[in-house]
Enzyme design. Structure first.
Site, PDB file in Angstrom:
ATOM      1  N   ASP A  63       0.676  -1.047  -0.115  1.00 14.48           N
ATOM      2  CA  ASP A  63      -0.139  -0.017  -0.023  1.00 14.48           C
ATOM      3  C   ASP A  63       1.033   1.117  -0.014  1.00 14.48           C
ATOM      4  OD1 ASP A  63       0.871   0.016   2.349  1.00 14.48           O
ATOM      5  OD2 ASP A  63      -1.346   0.250   3.565  1.00 14.48           O
ATOM      6  N   ASP A 102      -1.200  -6.142  -0.722  1.00 12.33           N
ATOM      7  CA  ASP A 102      -1.217  -5.511   0.687  1.00 12.33           C
ATOM      8  C   ASP A 102      -2.890  -5.131   0.721  1.00 12.33           C
ATOM      9  OD1 ASP A 102      -0.045  -4.878   2.926  1.00 12.33           O
ATOM     10  OD2 ASP A 102       1.020  -3.081   2.185  1.00 12.33           O
ATOM     11  N   LYS A 132      -1.616  -9.395   2.768  1.00 15.18           N
ATOM     12  CA  LYS A 132      -0.815  -8.797   3.891  1.00 15.18           C
ATOM     13  C   LYS A 132      -1.612  -7.884   4.810  1.00 15.18           C
ATOM     14  CE  LYS A 132       2.802  -5.747   3.881  1.00 15.18           C
ATOM     15  NZ  LYS A 132       2.027  -4.705   4.906  1.00 15.18           N
ATOM     16  N   GLU A 134      -1.607  -5.353   8.493  1.00  8.34           N
ATOM     17  CA  GLU A 134      -0.967  -4.924   9.546  1.00  8.34           C
ATOM     18  C   GLU A 134      -1.667  -5.084  10.792  1.00  8.34           C
ATOM     19  OE1 GLU A 134      -0.172  -0.760   8.729  1.00  8.34           O
ATOM     20  OE2 GLU A 134       0.901  -1.115   6.552  1.00  8.34           O
ATOM     21  N   GLU A 199       8.780  -4.357  10.641  1.00  9.52           N
ATOM     22  CA  GLU A 199       9.248  -3.221  10.402  1.00  9.52           C
ATOM     23  C   GLU A 199       9.640  -2.238  11.460  1.00  9.52           C
ATOM     24  OE1 GLU A 199       6.481  -1.228   7.346  1.00  9.52           O
ATOM     25  OE2 GLU A 199       7.758   0.688   7.238  1.00  9.52           O
TER      26      GLU A 199
HETATM   27  O1  KIV Z   1       3.588  -1.297   1.749  1.00  7.73           O
HETATM   28  C1  KIV Z   1       4.723  -1.513   1.744  1.00  7.73           C
HETATM   29  O2  KIV Z   1       5.185  -1.295   0.811  1.00  7.73           O
HETATM   30  C2  KIV Z   1       5.006  -2.341   2.971  1.00  7.73           C
HETATM   31  C3  KIV Z   1       6.481  -2.637   3.328  1.00  7.73           C
HETATM   32  C4  KIV Z   1       6.635  -3.663   3.985  1.00  7.73           C
HETATM   33  C5  KIV Z   1       7.453  -2.668   2.234  1.00  7.73           C
HETATM   34  O3  KIV Z   1       4.076  -2.692   3.579  1.00  7.73           O
END
Ligand code: KIV
Length: 314
Positions: A63, A102, A132, A134, A199
């Site tokens: 994202d 993401d 993915k 968060e 991260e």
């Molecule tokens: O959105 C992104 O680029 C990320 C990182 C882990 C590189 O979530």
């Protein structure tokens, strides 16, 4: 339009060397064998093709698209539809790497059911092979994994929490927050996450988590002990226009390469040096002879792709 664009329907060229498709279980096997996992972001067809051809194992349609491609100040504004659009383009280019999409801010925050629905959209509508999310969203990860969709977790500095964190700050620097991130990492792995992005955390913390988890950790600003590393492609190539963060290594200066090329083009146009006669199309010889009997035709024109010419002419 460009006559030198990719011919219609032609996928990327088959790789010169045989390859095995990277899957989520293959990443766990790489961890087991101590083989470092390389990961990068990409957001469009040509860059994804280069990333894949370079042998990168995991390609994240991050994202970060919101910032490095769409020009937003943070990642919060990008929508599911925008992410789907870019993931589709990436998916068309990639043959070997694992393609992870993401889930953007707002796509899984209202309810687990909505998160699952959006995860399914990424698989069905864009061809993503994993998603993915968060934060320590344990039940969401469990639900998505139970729906047969590989999930990557993301802990530490999670950019979608920028307002709560009060900026982009290194996380897990106190005994209490270190204890918490370790517990969250284990809970995510237990819930079925196939890998974990760490991260903006101290390298010592990432090292301990990496040693304790059965799944691979992919670090960004998390030191060298992670099972893999990821960077934002535009950071690596100096295409963001912003000073790089401490953890970024710039491997090329694409900005200066592109700026120089664009300036040369502008100068050539301004000085009537581009296009040359060799870069121009000519009338077929019989027509030329009718209009200007003394002029010669260019045999190279016959090499122009007829499909392309037709779409150019229409
Ligand atoms: O959105 C992104 O680029 C990320 C990182 C882990 C590189 O979530």
């Amino acid at each position: 339009m460009s006559l030198t664009s990719f011919p219609r329907g032609l996928k990327s060229q088959p790789p010169a060397t045989p390859y095995t498709k990277v899957t989520m279980p293959a990443l766990t096997e790489m961890k087991r064998q101590g083989k470092p996992i390389s990961a990068l972001t990409a957001y469009d067809y040509p860059s994804a093709r280069l990333v894949d051809e370079a042998g990168i194992d995991l390609l994240l349609v991050g994202d970060s698209l919101a910032m490095v491609v769409l020009g937003h100040d943070n990642t919060l504004a990008v929508t599911v539809d925008e992410m789907l659009h870019h993931t589709r383009a990436v998916r068309r280019a990639v043959q070997r790497a694992l393609v992870v999409a993401d889930m953007p801010f707002g796509s899984y925050h209202a309810s687990i059911a909505e998160g699952l629905r959006n995860a399914i959209r990424f698989v069905k509508e864009s061809g993503a092979e994993a998603v993915k999310v968060e934060g320590p969203r344990i039940e969401l990860v469990r639900t998505i994994a139970n729906a047969e969709i590989p999930v990557v977790g993301h802990l530490g500095l999670t950019p979608q929490s920028v307002h709560r964190m009060g900026g982009y700050r290194v996380q897990a620097r106190t005994a209490e927050t270190i204890r918490q991130i370790k517990a969250d990492a284990l809970a995510l792995a237990d819930a079925g996450a196939g890998a974990l992005v760490l991260e903006g955390v101290p390298r010592e913390v990432a090292e301990e988590i990496t040693a304790e988890l059965p799944i691979p950790t992919i670090g960004i600003g998390a030191g060298p002990a992670c099972d893999g590393q990821i960077l934002v492609l535009h950071d690596l190539l100096n295409l963001t226009g912003a000073p790089p963060a401490k953890f970024v290594r710039q491997y090329a200066d694409a900005a200066s390469l592109m700026r120089t090329a664009i300036e040369h083009y502008r100068e050539d146009v301004e000085h009537h040096v581009f296009p040359s006669d060799a870069e121009s199309y000519h009338l077929p010889a019989p027509v030329q002879r009718t209009l200007a009997p003394e002029a010669e035709s260019d045999p190279d024109d016959a090499l122009v792709n007829q499909d392309a010419l037709q779409s150019w002419a229409s």
